[in-house]
Design a protein around this motif. Structure first.
Motif, short mmCIF file in Angstrom:
data_model
loop_
_atom_site.label_atom_id
_atom_site.label_comp_id
_atom_site.label_asym_id
_atom_site.label_seq_id
_atom_site.Cartn_x
_atom_site.Cartn_y
_atom_site.Cartn_z
N LEU A 40 26.02 39.00 44.46
CA LEU A 40 26.43 39.94 43.42
C LEU A 40 25.35 39.98 42.34
O LEU A 40 24.81 38.94 41.96
N GLU A 44 27.31 43.38 38.35
CA GLU A 44 28.55 43.25 39.11
C GLU A 44 29.36 42.05 38.62
O GLU A 44 30.59 42.13 38.47
N THR A 87 38.82 46.67 40.32
CA THR A 87 37.54 45.98 40.46
C THR A 87 37.61 44.86 41.49
O THR A 87 36.77 44.77 42.40
N LEU A 91 35.94 44.74 45.33
CA LEU A 91 35.01 43.69 45.72
C LEU A 91 35.48 43.03 47.01
O LEU A 91 34.69 42.84 47.95
N SER A 295 24.37 47.32 45.33
CA SER A 295 25.19 47.37 44.13
C SER A 295 26.58 47.94 44.39
O SER A 295 26.74 48.89 45.13
N LEU A 296 27.57 47.30 43.77
CA LEU A 296 28.95 47.79 43.80
C LEU A 296 29.31 48.46 42.49
O LEU A 296 30.42 48.94 42.32
N VAL A 297 28.39 48.51 41.57
CA VAL A 297 28.73 48.90 40.20
C VAL A 297 29.34 50.29 40.14
O VAL A 297 30.35 50.51 39.48
#
Length: 305
Positions: A40, A44, A87, A91, A295-297
């Motif tokens: 991460l 994140e 969130t 994830l 990225s998961l942002v």
């Protein structure tokens, strides 16, 4: 593959390459765990930390479990089985985590539960030596084809109670577990013999590091006597052919808007198949920013509201 209103991971996501290398997978098989450094990003990690800190339901006496240790300290956790649309759920369902779990468990996977694990500064909170399957066997899972993705949100060191494992101890198979105070722990004599046989490794983790570990791996963590908090988040998975034999009736999940977007509720400690919410499908099929390898942002901020 859709089954009514639930989904098993397959199709595009099933063929996606694992973020773990072949060497890391081999290390997991040999040692019972592997550390994915920096899985991460800092951004994140900040989003996950904010999701936990800002949700008041994580601080409710009705949903927070406080486990006392023998030294008068305590550790706190919240546990739920419905991953949610926020969130933390995004994830848990992200491509990098699911693809890694499929690789490690050898097939399609189902989410069992997720949890926060917090040791406040100078609060102690030692965890007894245990195997997760020592608990989960009693939760009516027939096979130990289960694993945990453990996310370091705060920095973890020896001083604030870092996760500690016995390298290779998963080869012991299931050990009997007994109640010890507020916790359950592995049979003390077997633990003593195991500690003489296997190397004890305390995992110093930076925020964003992820530990994948086998449900049979013996592990514990010392108390936190430092001025720094130790916050972690973890998601547990089972291979899809290893469903829970008996359901539980207890229910809870985080209640803020971040987590309650989907109306369905499922019992805590109950196996939960991922629903066919379009956002969940996007996350798994790799057709949105959620599937990004870097990225998961974008997805986390988009779907957290």
């Amino acid at each position: 593959m859709l089954v009514g209103f639930v989904i098993i991971l397959s199709g595009a996501d099933a063929s996606a390459p694992s973020p773990l290398s072949s060497e890391q997978v081999a290390n997991y098989r040999r040692d019972g765990f592997v550390v994915a450094r920096g899985m991460l990003s800092a951004e994140e990690v900040a989003l996950v930390r904010d999701a936990i800190e800002q949700d008041a339901s994580f601080r409710s006496g009705n949903t927070t479990i406080v486990l006392n240790d023998d030294a008068g300290g305590a550790t706190q956790l919240n546990l739920w089985s419905n991953p949610g649309n926020g969130t933390l759920g995004m994830l848990t369902r992200s491509r990098r985590i699911l693809a890694s779990m499929r690789m490690l468990l050898g097939g399609d996977v189902l989410h069992y539960h997720s949890k926060t694990l917090i040791k406040e500064p100078r609060a102690g909170g030692e965890w007894n030596w245990h195997q997760d399957y020592g608990y989960w066997y009693k939760d009516f899972f027939l096979l130990p084809t289960m694993a945990t993705a453990y996310f370091a949100i705060d920095r973890q060191t020896a001083e604030n109670g870092a996760l500690t494992v016995l390298n290779g101890s998963h080869e012991l198979g299931r050990i009997d577990h007994w109640t010890k105070g507020d916790q359950q722990g592995a049979d003390v004599q077997r633990v003593m013999l195991a500690r003489a046989r296997y190397t004890e490794v305390q995992l110093s983790l930076a925020p964003g590091d992820v530990v994948f570990f086998d449900s049979l791996l013996l592990h514990n963590s010392p108390g936190n006597f430092s001025p720094r908090r130790r916050m972690s988040f973890a998601s547990a998975f089972t291979r899809s052919d290893n469903e829970q034999c008996v359901s539980w009736s207890r229910s809870w999940r985080p209640t803020s808007d971040r987590y309650s977007a989907h109306p369905a509720a499922t019992p805590a400690y109950h196996l939960f198949r991922l629903w066919s919410d379009p956002r969940c499908l996007l996350a798994m099929a790799g057709t949105s920013e959620t599937a990004s390898s870097t990225s998961l942002v974008g997805a986390l901020t988009r779907y957290a509201a």
